[in-house]
Motif scaffolding. Structure first.
Motif, PDB file in Angstrom:
ATOM      1  N   LEU A  79       0.825  -1.208   0.000  1.00 31.07           N
ATOM      2  CA  LEU A  79       0.000   0.000   0.000  1.00 31.07           C
ATOM      3  C   LEU A  79       0.852   1.247   0.000  1.00 31.07           C
ATOM      4  O   LEU A  79       0.498   2.252  -0.634  1.00 31.07           O
ATOM      5  N   TYR A  82       1.819   1.696  -3.465  1.00 24.74           N
ATOM      6  CA  TYR A  82       0.670   2.142  -4.259  1.00 24.74           C
ATOM      7  C   TYR A  82       0.444   3.634  -4.094  1.00 24.74           C
ATOM      8  O   TYR A  82       0.254   4.371  -5.069  1.00 24.74           O
ATOM      9  N   LEU A  83       0.504   4.098  -2.830  1.00 24.11           N
ATOM     10  CA  LEU A  83       0.286   5.520  -2.597  1.00 24.11           C
ATOM     11  C   LEU A  83       1.367   6.356  -3.255  1.00 24.11           C
ATOM     12  O   LEU A  83       1.113   7.444  -3.769  1.00 24.11           O
TER      13      LEU A  83
ATOM     14  N   VAL C  71      -6.683   3.263   2.835  1.00 23.10           N
ATOM     15  CA  VAL C  71      -6.213   3.620   1.485  1.00 23.10           C
ATOM     16  C   VAL C  71      -7.377   3.746   0.531  1.00 23.10           C
ATOM     17  O   VAL C  71      -7.424   4.632  -0.318  1.00 23.10           O
ATOM     18  N   THR C  74      -9.160   6.954  -0.134  1.00 21.04           N
ATOM     19  CA  THR C  74      -8.585   7.990  -0.997  1.00 21.04           C
ATOM     20  C   THR C  74      -8.769   7.694  -2.469  1.00 21.04           C
ATOM     21  O   THR C  74      -8.281   8.418  -3.324  1.00 21.04           O
TER      22      THR C  74
END
Lengths: 102, 670, 170
Positions: A79, A82-83, C71, C74
């Motif tokens: 994650l 991914y961000l 997550v 967003t």
């Protein structure tokens, strides 16, 4: 637990893994791919617990704990990546990420 | 006390010695710790001086006969093999470890003041890396098994690279760091091979199993292992032929050169050979090669140092030469003398680097040797320290520590091979010559001095600077008394050297001092040196052939000041072809992309065309020959499979797995 | 221990897993994943592995999925994005399905020799005590290494997730 139900549970865990594999290969959204990986990890978890229950061996649950740790580490890093990727590339399309530089 | 299946004893406190430095690295190196300036410096001091305290305790016990021995930390039995992580404290480890801790403490103390004025993040990086290096070196010294030994060895190499390239804006520093890393990596490969072969012989990882197994190895394994160990030591200790990285490594900051590249890391190769000395001593051929290379390095290094124009490069070649002495001593079967010289050399070499760094710190000419001029007026204390170190390096008789250790080594060499002894004595003469030359230049008045510059400038002399310099200075002079106790400690029988050799060992440095005076004051020689210096400076900026013919003396001086151009030779022989090959393989500059696939096909096509050209091909022939061309097109089409997309490659992997599973299933059919 | 119930719960997990990979909206997929994990947890409880079941709920569904939820909050969930995702779903799922089926066939059809100890009593509950004795005893080193993995993941996530230029680039 009968022999048949043991076999059935093992086949079930295989099916779970394959469903997760299909999800990773067929979907393009990175988040869905990560979720499919979680599904794929559920397969071996069930297999380990079943085998541990059959042989009354604590090793099955111990391996499940390890899988849990693995999943946690993988999700954290996945994650985070991914961000990070979302700032420069399209997060709904893993096919656009085909070169090393982003 | 048993914790997690481990029996903890007081001996496990050995772990604290590298752990303190490691903790310093973690706290200084990790981003989330927000630290202010004085906190950084406090941590730097704690991490630098901290390991000294437990080390003193353990070493003291060891020197009084109560060595802890092997302390296994983690043991795993895999089939027949034993994998154990262990530390050990024996006389060699105590001696080398104590030296490393003391020198490390002195250098870090000095660098707290020296690195004043750097930005805080860079300061943190510097001290974190210095601590990591200390942890790595102590781990290697205290290692009781080959895994921990190699781990420490590699950590040292990594820190060396990162510290040489500390000034990340300087392309030269980065290049130097890369060169050092690659060359020592090649040596590390040899060491790894030796350790793996030993593991195969002994089926265990612990050093007290490996070394006897190595001595007892059959089938020609023992000379191979000994030669590989020697190879590893040569690269790490910058001996000829793998020495070119050390002079370039002087691009790093002065404390780095003082700690890593003079006293501790470059001597690690010699320490490795001392640790594995039973294996080495069982192979006379390898010993002879080691001794020969050591003697060659000693005299080459000394000759090159005599003509260097940069004080740090002079000291670098000096380190190369002195470690050559240590290798020579090990090669003739006197590792204890080498150990004694290691201790004394560590003291005076770090002293020389620190004082030279202090003297040239704010000079506009960087570390050029002429920047040392006027030191006797500007920083008299640093100049005094430098002179003490130079005297010890030269080995002035009796009053300096260097004489005692060099005399011990020379005495050992005389007993075995007088020819090598002669070479060593000549190297000693040259050593004294370059040491004295440096002191003479430092004593010269600064020609650019007007009222301000020639004055006593002690604004930069702080306690942080003076205490290490004073301590090391006294140590350099008084360390002579340590030599015999060290050799006794390591179990050497110290024979009395014949008077003849003692006399020669005493006269040699004085001859060298005389030579240095001659080089400075005899006009023909001095002018020749100046001419060589000018040529070197001019051709460095615009590489062109000098028009006027230079005399023999000038050419000699120029050649040695460039290290006999061995570095350039390696560039031409190793680096340039490799880079060209890589570029060609990647398709740059008339290269062929994907040569493994394309080249055989192209070659086959050419061959086929050459064969059929004399005959007039008809349409059947032409279809067949077109077949060859189609292969290339097919290859290009197949290349498009490599999309770089995770899904596609995942699909291929899954298909491959499916294939394997089907195959396995099919094999179970009857 | 009730193996039949475990089978039912496992089948439910399989069906919801299929639904996870075929949803267009990430939030829906997440909900179905939650169902999958909870049914697996029920299955574990039915197999007598109570610690595993509890850990599945607490850690997997409770912590890992929670990170996902943060997550997913967003993510762009506008109808336009959903349309795009649905369009992508419709195409090109055949090769992955084929390959996945090919992986499945041998695993399903291949029955090895029956286990050597079929005479032994089949299955018993494994208590948390037994698991603890294993993890703190012979497997202690494995646990330590796993904690190293977590540390690495922690530091990696922190490094990757920071904003702005890193400090200390000289």
């Amino acid at each position: 637990m009968t022999e048949d139900s043991f076999t059935a549970l093992m086949l079930l865990s295989t099916a779970l893994f394959v469903v997760g594999l299909f999800g990773v290969l067929a979907r393009r959204s990175i988040l869905i791919q990560l979720l499919s990986l979680e599904v794929a990890l559920a397969g071996p978890s069930l297999a380990f617990i079943t085998a541990g229950a059959r042989h009354a061996d604590a090793g099955g649950q111990a391996m499940f704990v390890m899988i849990l740790i693995l999943a946690a580490a993988e999700v954290a890093l996945g994650l985070a990546l991914y961000l990070r990727l979302r700032r420069t590339a399209d997060g709904t399309d893993s096919d656009s990420l085909s070169s090393l530089r982003h | 006390m048993e914790v997690f299946g481990l029996v903890l004893t007081y001996n496990h406190l050995l772990l604290t010695i590298p752990s303190i430095a490691l903790a310093g690295f973690v706290m200084l190196g990790l981003d989330p710790f927000r630290l202010r300036d004085f906190e950084v410096r406090a941590l730097a001091l704690i991490g630098g001086v901290g390991p000294l305290i437990p080390m003193l305790v353990f070493a003291n016990a060891c020197f009084h006969g109560q060595c802890t021995g092997m302390v296994p930390i983690f043991t795993l039995k895999v089939g027949e093999s034993t994998v154990a992580l262990a530390l050990q404290m024996d006389p060699l480890a105590a001696l080398v470890g104590l030296t490393v801790c003391v020198i490390g403490a002195a250098v870090i103390l000095f660098s707290v003041a020296y690195m004043q004025g750097t930005a805080l993040p860079d300061l943190r990086r510097f001290f974190a890396l210095m601590h990591l290096f200390l942890a790595g070196m102590l781990t290697m010294v205290l290692a009781g098994d080959s895994i921990v030994l190699f781990l420490g060895w590699e950590l040292m190499g990594l820190c060396s690279y990162l510290l040489i390239a500390y000034n990340t804006t300087s392309a030269e520093a980065i290049r130097a760091g890369r060169k050092a890393f690659i060359m020592t990596r090649v040596a590390d490969a040899f060491l790894l091979a030796a350790l793996l072969l030993l593991f195969l012989e002994a089926n265990s990882v612990r050093l007290d199993h490996l070394i006897p197994a190595g001595v007892a190895a059959q089938d020609g394994m023992r000379p191979i292992i000994a030669a590989l160990l020697l190879g590893g030591a040569i690269g790490k200790s910058a001996q000829v032929p793998m020495h070119t990285w050390l002079p370039s490594a002087m691009a790093g900051p002065t404390p780095v050169s003082a700690l890593l590249h003079s006293a501790t890391m470059v001597a690690a190769g010699a320490v490795l050979l001392m640790r594995f000395s039973p294996i080495i001593q069982a192979e006379p051929v390898v010993m002879a090669i080691g001794a020969g290379l050591g003697a060659l390095t000693a005299i080459f290094g000394a000759a090159a140092a005599l003509f260097q124009q940069d004080i740090k490069r002079l000291l670098a070649y000096s380190s190369i030469s002195q470690i050559g002495y240590m290798m020579l001593a090990i090669g003739v079967g006197a590792p204890e003398a080498a150990a004694a010289h290691f201790v004394v050399h560590a003291i005076f070499k770090s002293l020389l680097f620190l004082s030279a760094g202090h003297i040239t710190h704010h000079s506009p000419r960087g570390t050029d040797i002429m920047a040392m001029r006027g030191a006797s007026q500007r920083n008299p204390l640093a100049f005094l320290a430098f002179s003490a170190g130079a005297a010890s390096l030269a080995g002035l008789p009796v009053i300096t520590g260097g004489w005692w250790s060099k005399e011990a080594m020379l005495g050992a060499v005389w007993g075995v091979e007088p020819a090598l002894w002669t070479v060593a004595v000549l190297a000693a003469v040259l050593t004294a010559a370059y040491a004295t030359r440096a002191v003479l230049i430092a004593a010269m008045p600064d020609p650019g001095s007007h009222d301000g510059h020639a004055d006593h400038d002690d604004s930069h002399d702080t306690g942080y600077t003076l205490v290490p310099l004073a301590f090391l200075g006294f140590g350099a002079l008084l360390a002579g008394g340590l030599v015999e106790p060290i050799m006794h400690l390591l179990g050497a029988h110290v024979p009395h050297a014949p008077l003849f050799t003692i006399l020669v060992a005493s006269i040699a440095p004085l001859v060298g001092v005389a030579i240095a005076f001659a080089l400075a004051y005899v006009p023909a020689l001095a002018n020749g040196l100046q001419r060589a210096r000018d040529i070197a400076r001019r051709t460095r900026r615009r590489p062109r052939r000098q028009d006027k013919p230079a005399g023999f003396w000038v050419r000699i001086a120029l050649a040695f000041s460039r290290g006999l151009r061995i570095d350039t030779l390696y560039q031409i022989v190793f680096v340039w072809p490799f880079v060209k090959l890589v570029r060609w393989l990647n398709g740059y500059g008339r290269g062929v992309a994907d040569p493994a696939g394309n080249l055989p096909a192209m070659a086959a096509l050419r061959l086929q065309r050459a064969i059929t050209a004399p005959f007039a091909p008809d349409w059947i022939d032409r279809t067949w020959t077109a077949f060859g061309g189609r292969i290339l097109a097919l290859w290009a089409a197949l290349r498009r499979l490599q999309t770089g997309r995770a899904r596609d490659h995942g699909l291929y992997m899954a298909a491959g797995t499916a294939g394997l599973l089907l195959l396995a299933w099919g094999l179970t059919w009857h | 221990m009730n193996a039949t119930f475990a089978l039912w719960a496992g089948s439910l997990a399989l069906i919801s897993a299929l639904l996870v990979v075929t949803r267009a909206s990430v939030v829906h997929a997440l909900i179905w994943l939650l169902v999958t994990l909870l049914s697996l947890s029920a299955s574990f409880f039915a197999l007598g592995a109570s610690f595993a079941g509890a850990a599945q709920i607490l850690i997997y569904a409770g912590a890992i999925l929670a990170v996902f939820v943060f997550v997913v909050m967003t993510v762009d969930a506008s109808p336009k994005a959903l349309e795009q995702e649905r369009a992508r779903l419709g195409r090109a799922w055949v090769p992955p399905a084929l390959v996945a089926a090919l992986v499945l066939v041998p695993l399903f059809a291949w029955r090895g020799a029956p286990g050597a100890d079929t005479a032994a009593p089949m299955g018993a509950a494994v208590s948390a005590t037994d698991l603890g004795m294993l993890l703190f005893g012979p497997w202690a080193a494995v646990v330590e290494i796993a904690s190293g993995l977590l540390l690495a993941a922690l530091m990696g996530a922190r490094h990757l997730g920071r904003r702005g230029k890193p400090e200390g680039r000289g």
